[in-house]
Design an enzyme around this catalytic site. Structure first.
Site, PDB file in Angstrom:
ATOM      1  N   GLU A  78       0.845  -1.201   0.000  1.00  0.00           N
ATOM      2  CA  GLU A  78       0.000   0.000   0.000  1.00  0.00           C
ATOM      3  C   GLU A  78       0.878   1.248   0.000  1.00  0.00           C
ATOM      4  O   GLU A  78       1.775   1.395   0.842  1.00  0.00           O
ATOM      5  CB  GLU A  78      -0.924   0.012   1.215  1.00  0.00           C
ATOM      6  CG  GLU A  78      -1.686   1.303   1.439  1.00  0.00           C
ATOM      7  CD  GLU A  78      -2.439   1.789   0.204  1.00  0.00           C
ATOM      8  OE1 GLU A  78      -2.324   2.992  -0.126  1.00  0.00           O
ATOM      9  OE2 GLU A  78      -3.130   0.970  -0.441  1.00  0.00           O
ATOM     10  N   ASN A 146     -14.556   8.552   1.477  1.00  0.00           N
ATOM     11  CA  ASN A 146     -15.778   8.870   0.744  1.00  0.00           C
ATOM     12  C   ASN A 146     -16.964   9.083   1.683  1.00  0.00           C
ATOM     13  O   ASN A 146     -16.809   9.127   2.909  1.00  0.00           O
ATOM     14  CB  ASN A 146     -16.088   7.783  -0.296  1.00  0.00           C
ATOM     15  CG  ASN A 146     -16.393   6.440   0.331  1.00  0.00           C
ATOM     16  OD1 ASN A 146     -16.548   6.309   1.538  1.00  0.00           O
ATOM     17  ND2 ASN A 146     -16.486   5.404  -0.487  1.00  0.00           N
ATOM     18  N   HIS A 545     -16.617   7.542  -9.611  1.00  0.00           N
ATOM     19  CA  HIS A 545     -17.212   6.211  -9.624  1.00  0.00           C
ATOM     20  C   HIS A 545     -16.636   5.361 -10.756  1.00  0.00           C
ATOM     21  O   HIS A 545     -17.313   4.493 -11.297  1.00  0.00           O
ATOM     22  CB  HIS A 545     -18.727   6.304  -9.799  1.00  0.00           C
ATOM     23  CG  HIS A 545     -19.445   6.894  -8.627  1.00  0.00           C
ATOM     24  ND1 HIS A 545     -20.773   7.255  -8.673  1.00  0.00           N
ATOM     25  CD2 HIS A 545     -19.019   7.205  -7.375  1.00  0.00           C
ATOM     26  CE1 HIS A 545     -21.143   7.757  -7.492  1.00  0.00           C
ATOM     27  NE2 HIS A 545     -20.091   7.725  -6.696  1.00  0.00           N
TER      28      HIS A 545
END
Length: 609
Positions: A78, A146, A545
């Protein structure tokens, strides 16, 4: 005195929420494992069964599911760290999510520790404006930043997906168990909400790691919104997780039902994976490229703070870096369009259309001063923020528990607006299933920064996406951001739908009775279709999206990059598991579909598919 007390509460709030889930773990064998055991040592090459590139929504879900088999070793790479440390409580308090989404491209507006700082190419369909395209660079990915809105697509969408890829396992009835698998559902707390709300408990699961529930705050604008939706002749429905979308209803969100803190793939899945003795996270580490022997993926070259080393994969490399970074990772590693790879002197391992079929929604923001209380005042009214902070800390209630909205609606464009569309647009829209909405009506009590009063932002969105964007390379180095061109709102059908959407919006806004004064972002638009189109281009934006940059499909499909189990065509030992493999953009919000994809493909891996 009041200000001092406000600052004290704010400081307590920050301190109480800042620590990530880094505690020594009780191992299955009964002994206490130091937390550091779960993290890889930078600079030290190692070998695992599975090496996962990306610790976001899909990556951590897959990692945890694989790690449930204690014989399997898993490494997660990550680029970011823990958002609780890198972004304070902005990524934890639901109401603060809006701080993560500034569309301006100025570098000083981007939080570099948790965001990739992507900037789009000029968008022809949006008046040649450029946008900051927000994507999470943190453990938890975009679920760490989000709005955590939890919606699932309609049944017809999934049946169309299954037909397109030639695999009935992606049809609604077959995919629903994987949607449920992630979820631990808690009904709304009606005592704290003060109202009863409709929901469908049968649509959710109960044994998953991810909390899904409702905010403990009932937005004061809700009665006006219900009045507006009823004026549009939309019917009330029980949430948006049962495969039916047309209508309006209350939103479920992924937050903890007790603490009302946002639940992400980090808090839900990573914390469980830490219990596995063969699980390692390499945080703040860049995956540079996938390594191959011939056409077999064997590992990943990585870099941490200038240290370069290799993580070998005995079984598979799994790319779960998100819709933009997964496409880039394949390309810099030699999997992608030959023309792009040769431009950057990258040896071509397999020529597939990586990054060439990207789809995203287009949303539009229309902002008004509002005649009831809302979240906007959290920005500039210190007394309002103080009271909200106290409510949150004392009882886990109040506006801080809400991302800014409770109710949304979906519909196909109705008459008389539909009658105004050209036949070519109607023909394209007819390709969508009968139960699939074309428009979303999202409303939040947000406003300008440092607002001292209440505002409401109406955010209608085009869900019938007919444009396709691209993701390209700026160099052969994965540390350099790729080129981002979603081509948002560029197709004639989307633009025709957008003009009629705006007219429908005026009907909705007027019926709510919530607004005071003129619209604040673009003002009064002209009456001609041409004037309306030019006006809404000034307030449209890509909606984060994105899907289909590495879409699944049949090997004979010229647009497909992976098969229906996520395996990359033309190579071995390489799989993609994230939003990039979704072949058709879903109506609504993509978080739940990404969790579903991760659950389904993790199951496929464990079953040897």
């Amino acid at each position: 005195m009041a200000l001092r007390r406000f600052l004290t509460w704010a400081s307590i709030l920050s301190a109480a929420l800042a620590a990530p889930p880094l505690l020594d773990q009780q191992a299955a064998e009964g002994y206490l494992r130091p937390v550091g055991t779960s993290f890889g040592v930078p600079g030290s090459s190692s070998k695992f069964d599975y090496v996962i590139i990306g610790g976001g929504t899909a990556g951590l879900t897959v990692a945890q599911r694989l790690s449930e088999d204690r014989t399997i070793s898993v490494a997660v790479i990550e680029a970011g760290g823990f958002y609780e440390l890198d972004n304070g409580n902005v990524s934890q308090i639901p109401a603060f999510y809006i701080k993560n989404f500034n569309q301006t491209v100025a570098p000083e507006t981007v939080q570099p520790l948790i965001d990739w700082a992507y900037v789009t190419e000029p968008q022809v369909g949006l008046a040649n404006r450029q946008f900051h395209y927000s994507q999470g660079k943190t453990l938890g990915g975009s679920t760490g930043r989000n709005s955590n809105i939890f919606t699932r697509p309609n049944k017809g969408y999934h049946n169309r997906w299954a037909e397109l890829v030639g695999d009935l396992s992606w049809a609604w009835d077959n995919i629903l168990p994987f949607y449920k698998k992630s979820v631990a559902f808690t009904p709304p707390n009606t005592e704290k909400l003060g109202v009863e709300i409709d929901y469908d408990p049968a649509a959710y699961g109960s044994g998953g790691p991810l909390h899904v529930t409702y905010s403990n705050y009932y937005q004061p604008m809700n009665p006006g919104l219900i009045k507006g939706f009823e004026a549009l002749n939309l019917s009330s429905q029980y949430g948006f997780s049962s495969g039916q979308m047309d209508g309006f209803g209350y939103l479920a969100v992924s937050i903890d039902p007790v603490t009302q803190i946002k639940d992400s793939s980090e808090t839900a899945f990573l914390t469980q994976a830490f219990n596995a003795t063969k699980f390692r996270v390499y945080k703040n580490t860049i995956a540079k490229k996938i390594l191959f022997e011939g056409t077999t993926a064997t590992g990943v070259q990585v870099e941490t703070a200038g240290l370069s080393y290799t993580l070998e994969a005995a079984k598979e490399v799994i790319v779960a870096a998100g819709v933009t970074r997964s496409a880039q990772m394949l390309m810099v590693s030699g999997v992608g369009p030959r023309e792009i790879l040769t431009q950057h002197n990258i040896p071509v391992i397999v020529d597939r259309p990586v990054g060439q079929n990207w789809q995203d929604h287009c949303a539009f923001e229309f902002q008004y001063e509002m005649n009831v209380e809302g979240n906007a005042a959290l920005e500039g009214d210190k007394q309002f923020l103080y009271q909200a902070t106290e409510d949150f800390l004392r009882s886990r209630t109040g506006p801080l528990t809400s991302w800014g909205g409770d109710i949304l609606g979906f519909e196909k464009l109705p008459n008389p607006y539909r009658e105004a569309l050209e036949q070519s647009a109607l023909d394209e829209l007819a390709e969508l299933p009968d139960d699939q909405p074309e428009l979303e009506w999202l409303i939040a009590s947000h406003g300008p920064q440092m607002a001292m009063t209440s505002y409401v932002t109406f955010t209608p969105a085009i869900l019938a996406v007919t444009s396709k964007g691209t993701i390209g390379l700026t160099s052969a180095d994965a540390a350099d951001n790729p080129t981002i061109d979603p081509k948002t709102f560029s197709s004639p059908t989307e633009q025709a739908l957008g003009v009629q959407m705006y007219k429908r919006l005026q009907e909705f806004v007027n019926a709510t009775g919530l607004t005071k004064g003129p619209e604040l972002k673009v003002g009064e638009l002209g009456t001609s279709d041409a004037d309306i189109l030019e006006g809404i281009k000034q307030t449209g934006l890509p909606w984060y999206h994105g899907v289909a940059s590495c879409p699944m499909g049949k090997e004979s499909d010229p647009n497909a990059v992976v098969d229906t189990n996520g395996k990359v065509f033309g190579v071995r030992g390489l799989r993609v598991v994230d939003a990039s493999v979704i072949p058709l953009i879903a109506p609504g919000h993509t978080m739940a579909p990404v969790y579903m994809v991760a659950e389904k493909l993790a199951d496929a891996i464990l079953r040897g598919l």
